[in-house]
Design a protein around this motif. Structure first.
Motif, PDB file in Angstrom:
ATOM      1  N   PHE A 108     118.859  73.617 -15.986  1.00 12.12           N
ATOM      2  CA  PHE A 108     120.219  73.750 -15.478  1.00 12.12           C
ATOM      3  C   PHE A 108     121.115  72.665 -16.077  1.00 12.12           C
ATOM      4  N   GLN A 109     122.403  72.810 -15.840  1.00 16.71           N
ATOM      5  CA  GLN A 109     123.371  71.843 -16.346  1.00 16.71           C
ATOM      6  C   GLN A 109     123.160  70.487 -15.672  1.00 16.71           C
ATOM      7  N   ASP A 169     119.495  67.234 -13.233  1.00 17.01           N
ATOM      8  CA  ASP A 169     120.136  68.540 -13.057  1.00 17.01           C
ATOM      9  C   ASP A 169     119.964  68.967 -11.596  1.00 17.01           C
TER      10      ASP A 169
END
Length: 91
Positions: free
Chosen positions: A38-39, A66
């Motif tokens: 994920f970001q 993240d």
């Protein structure tokens, strides 16, 4: 020793890289080859949670977080709560 250069140890990759003093974590993040699901929302720098706009002026150890990490999820939940409170206040 040149004090304008700092060394960052990324515990995600286990590597060290040198950067100019005052470089923010967003630019540092781009130099490390991270493959997270994920970001990235923030970083744990010397055992303290910091935003990605944090600028390093001394040698640091950092872990990029993240949303799968507890601290990353807390950051997202806190941000959503602030947005909710602001919209309720303006309503």
């Amino acid at each position: 020793m040149n004090t304008d250069i700092i060394t960052i140890h990324c515990t995600n990759t286990g590597t060290y890289k040198e950067f100019p003093a005052g470089t923010d974590l967003i630019n540092i993040l781009n130099e490390f080859d991270l493959n997270l699901r994920f970001q990235i929302v923030n970083a744990n720098v010397n055992n303290k949670t910091e935003p990605l706009t944090y600028q390093g002026y001394h040698t640091k150890t950092g872990t990029f977080l993240d949303m799968t990490d507890n601290w990353g999820m807390r950051t997202c939940v806190r941000s959503i709560c602030f947005l909710l409170a602001k919209s309720v206040d303006e309503f």
